[in-house]
Design a protein around this motif. Structure first.
Motif, PDB file in Angstrom:
ATOM      1  N   GLU A 181       8.340  44.503   8.503  1.00 28.53           N
ATOM      2  CA  GLU A 181       7.952  43.190   7.981  1.00 28.53           C
ATOM      3  C   GLU A 181       6.480  42.881   8.242  1.00 28.53           C
ATOM      4  OE1 GLU A 181       8.781  38.412   8.488  1.00 28.53           O
ATOM      5  OE2 GLU A 181       9.248  39.808  10.103  1.00 28.53           O
ATOM      6  N   VAL A 182       6.042  43.027   9.476  1.00 29.64           N
ATOM      7  CA  VAL A 182       4.683  42.626   9.858  1.00 29.64           C
ATOM      8  C   VAL A 182       3.894  43.768  10.485  1.00 29.64           C
ATOM      9  CG1 VAL A 182       3.313  41.103  11.341  1.00 29.64           C
ATOM     10  CG2 VAL A 182       5.367  40.217  10.215  1.00 29.64           C
ATOM     11  N   ALA A 183       4.453  44.375  11.519  1.00 32.52           N
ATOM     12  CA  ALA A 183       3.690  45.296  12.362  1.00 32.52           C
ATOM     13  C   ALA A 183       3.177  46.524  11.622  1.00 32.52           C
ATOM     14  CB  ALA A 183       4.535  45.718  13.558  1.00 32.52           C
ATOM     15  N   LEU A 184       4.037  47.219  10.908  1.00 33.71           N
ATOM     16  CA  LEU A 184       3.617  48.452  10.260  1.00 33.71           C
ATOM     17  C   LEU A 184       2.527  48.219   9.210  1.00 33.71           C
ATOM     18  CD1 LEU A 184       7.027  50.331   9.981  1.00 33.71           C
ATOM     19  CD2 LEU A 184       5.154  50.828  11.516  1.00 33.71           C
ATOM     20  N   PRO A 185       2.668  47.231   8.327  1.00 33.12           N
ATOM     21  CA  PRO A 185       1.587  46.988   7.366  1.00 33.12           C
ATOM     22  C   PRO A 185       0.277  46.582   8.045  1.00 33.12           C
ATOM     23  CG  PRO A 185       3.614  45.934   6.638  1.00 33.12           C
ATOM     24  CD  PRO A 185       3.850  46.396   8.041  1.00 33.12           C
ATOM     25  N   LEU A 186       0.366  45.735   9.073  1.00 28.87           N
ATOM     26  CA  LEU A 186      -0.824  45.284   9.783  1.00 28.87           C
ATOM     27  C   LEU A 186      -1.547  46.457  10.437  1.00 28.87           C
ATOM     28  CD1 LEU A 186      -2.561  42.942  11.029  1.00 28.87           C
ATOM     29  CD2 LEU A 186      -1.000  43.040  12.981  1.00 28.87           C
ATOM     30  N   LEU A 187      -0.810  47.307  11.118  1.00 28.57           N
ATOM     31  CA  LEU A 187      -1.415  48.424  11.823  1.00 28.57           C
ATOM     32  C   LEU A 187      -1.996  49.448  10.848  1.00 28.57           C
ATOM     33  CD1 LEU A 187       1.239  48.739  14.657  1.00 28.57           C
ATOM     34  CD2 LEU A 187      -1.095  47.864  14.855  1.00 28.57           C
ATOM     35  N   ALA A 188      -1.304  49.694   9.749  1.00 29.79           N
ATOM     36  CA  ALA A 188      -1.830  50.617   8.735  1.00 29.79           C
ATOM     37  C   ALA A 188      -3.144  50.090   8.164  1.00 29.79           C
ATOM     38  CB  ALA A 188      -0.808  50.812   7.621  1.00 29.79           C
ATOM     39  N   GLU A 189      -3.204  48.798   7.941  1.00 25.46           N
ATOM     40  CA  GLU A 189      -4.409  48.177   7.391  1.00 25.46           C
ATOM     41  C   GLU A 189      -5.612  48.359   8.321  1.00 25.46           C
ATOM     42  OE1 GLU A 189      -6.095  43.672   6.359  1.00 25.46           O
ATOM     43  OE2 GLU A 189      -3.953  43.993   6.717  1.00 25.46           O
ATOM     44  N   HIS A 190      -5.366  48.329   9.618  1.00 29.03           N
ATOM     45  CA  HIS A 190      -6.456  48.398  10.592  1.00 29.03           C
ATOM     46  C   HIS A 190      -6.636  49.794  11.197  1.00 29.03           C
ATOM     47  CE1 HIS A 190      -7.463  44.083  10.797  1.00 29.03           C
ATOM     48  NE2 HIS A 190      -6.184  43.906  10.469  1.00 29.03           N
ATOM     49  N   GLY A 191      -5.924  50.757  10.689  1.00 25.30           N
ATOM     50  CA  GLY A 191      -6.105  52.118  11.156  1.00 25.30           C
ATOM     51  C   GLY A 191      -5.592  52.378  12.548  1.00 25.30           C
ATOM     52  N   VAL A 192      -4.625  51.583  12.980  1.00 27.09           N
ATOM     53  CA  VAL A 192      -3.991  51.783  14.288  1.00 27.09           C
ATOM     54  C   VAL A 192      -2.661  52.506  14.056  1.00 27.09           C
ATOM     55  CG1 VAL A 192      -3.031  50.672  16.336  1.00 27.09           C
ATOM     56  CG2 VAL A 192      -5.048  49.689  15.212  1.00 27.09           C
ATOM     57  N   SER A 193      -2.460  53.606  14.749  1.00 26.74           N
ATOM     58  CA  SER A 193      -1.257  54.400  14.525  1.00 26.74           C
ATOM     59  C   SER A 193      -0.049  53.843  15.262  1.00 26.74           C
ATOM     60  CB  SER A 193      -1.476  55.847  14.983  1.00 26.74           C
ATOM     61  OG  SER A 193      -2.366  56.512  14.128  1.00 26.74           O
ATOM     62  N   VAL A 194       1.110  54.159  14.724  1.00 24.67           N
ATOM     63  CA  VAL A 194       2.366  53.802  15.364  1.00 24.67           C
ATOM     64  C   VAL A 194       3.003  55.066  15.915  1.00 24.67           C
ATOM     65  CG1 VAL A 194       4.689  52.889  15.009  1.00 24.67           C
ATOM     66  CG2 VAL A 194       2.735  51.807  13.877  1.00 24.67           C
ATOM     67  N   VAL A 195       3.474  54.972  17.146  1.00 23.65           N
ATOM     68  CA  VAL A 195       4.257  56.029  17.776  1.00 23.65           C
ATOM     69  C   VAL A 195       5.646  55.440  17.958  1.00 23.65           C
ATOM     70  CG1 VAL A 195       4.507  57.470  19.801  1.00 23.65           C
ATOM     71  CG2 VAL A 195       2.223  56.947  18.942  1.00 23.65           C
ATOM     72  N   THR A 196       6.638  56.044  17.362  1.00 20.85           N
ATOM     73  CA  THR A 196       7.961  55.423  17.347  1.00 20.85           C
ATOM     74  C   THR A 196       8.866  55.951  18.450  1.00 20.85           C
ATOM     75  OG1 THR A 196       8.903  57.024  15.784  1.00 20.85           O
ATOM     76  CG2 THR A 196       7.814  55.084  14.859  1.00 20.85           C
TER      77      THR A 196
END
Length: 303
Positions: A181-196
């Motif tokens: 909903e929020v986190a993944l799109p926001l982080l992708a936009e700012h170039g911050v990676s997600v580690v799941t």
């Protein structure tokens, strides 16, 4: 094994990382799992000072000593054990983080940490002070980069806006799509990676499927809903491939995700996870079908 760039850093992590929390305290057994991970090409190892009162860091550091320059070690801080070890308290202060990193370095047997993560966090923390601690550790050469481990959108927004984090570790799976909903799109936009983490939903998304289902259900899925949705998922997108593969490939299909960190309590498990990650990527149609069959849940708190 394929690698992906971690945020704006020069770190390239394998698509599968080893979550070390489940290694246990039997050093020989833990080392066999770590060696199997290395044989599978895994270069990303995630631990924390909280795990087994620091023993986990000691085991990980010793097992990786001879390949230190070729691996990425991530650890975490912020949870302070009580003196009697009956529990822990949250302490994101600058003083504590700068002391905790010294202890982690000692236990890991290394003079630097590749990725140092805040192990949690709330909107009421002294966030600017915490960021200051991490920035100082980077400038001192003690850590290469830093990130946070959090599922809270309000906390994630603060760190994206104010810090130089390169990653956020968060729970994400087919049965827990809240980050979408929020986190993944926001982080992708700012170039911050997600580690799941939690990608197999406590085993519900493994090949054992309903063996792991209980009357309590899972998150906002009732037991009855699991009995309905899991077989449908397996039939529609799991035909001809393991369900573990489907689950891990679902995470990797999101462009914000750099690595899926999965725990392993046996050599067989790490090899199975590695096979799943090397498997066939989900098509856009398969991703859409998974989303159609499951809930697009959202965080009710920490908005």
């Amino acid at each position: 094994m394929k690698k992906r760039k971690l945020g704006h850093s020069d770190l390239y992590v394998t698509e599968l990382g080893l979550g070390c929390m489940s290694l246990g305290t039997d050093e020989r057994h833990a080392q066999s799992i770590i060696e199997a991970a290395l044989e599978e090409g895994i270069n990303y190892f995630d631990t924390a000072d909280l795990y087994d009162f620091g023993v986990n860091e000691e085991i990980v550091g010793k097992a990786l000593k001879n390949v230190r320059e070729h691996v990425i070690i991530a650890t975490k801080a912020g949870n302070r054990w009580n003196q009697d070890r009956s529990g822990w308290t949250w302490d994101p202060s600058k003083a504590y983080i700068k002391e905790a990193v010294k202890q982690s370095l000692k236990r890991l047997g290394t003079d630097y940490i590749d990725l140092y993560q805040l192990h949690g966090g709330t909107i009421d923390d002294p966030i600017d002070e915490t960021i200051g601690a991490f920035e100082e550790l980077v400038s001192e050469g003690v850590i290469r980069y830093y990130g946070i481990s959090s599922i809270r959108p309000n906390v994630i927004r603060e760190y994206v806006a104010k810090s130089h984090i390169i990653s956020v570790m968060m729970q994400y799976s087919i049965l827990d799509r809240r980050p979408e909903e929020v986190a993944l799109p926001l982080l992708a936009e700012h170039g911050v990676s997600v580690v799941t983490r939690g990608s197999l939903a406590k085993g519900l998304l493994s090949d054992r499927v309903l063996d792991k289902a209980t009357g309590k259900g899972y998150l906002d899925y009732s037991y009855e809903e699991l009995l309905n949705v899991l077989p449908r998922l397996k039939e529609s997108v799991g035909a001809g491939r393991s369900f573990t593969e489907v689950a891990l490939q679902y995470n990797l299909a999101n462009p914000a995700v750099a690595s899926v960190v999965a725990g392993a309590s046996s050599v067989e498990q790490i090899r199975s996870n590695a096979t799943a990650v090397r498997g066939r990527a989900l098509t856009d149609e398969e991703v859409a079908l998974i989303k159609e069959l499951t809930k697009a849940s959202v965080y009710g708190e920490h908005r």
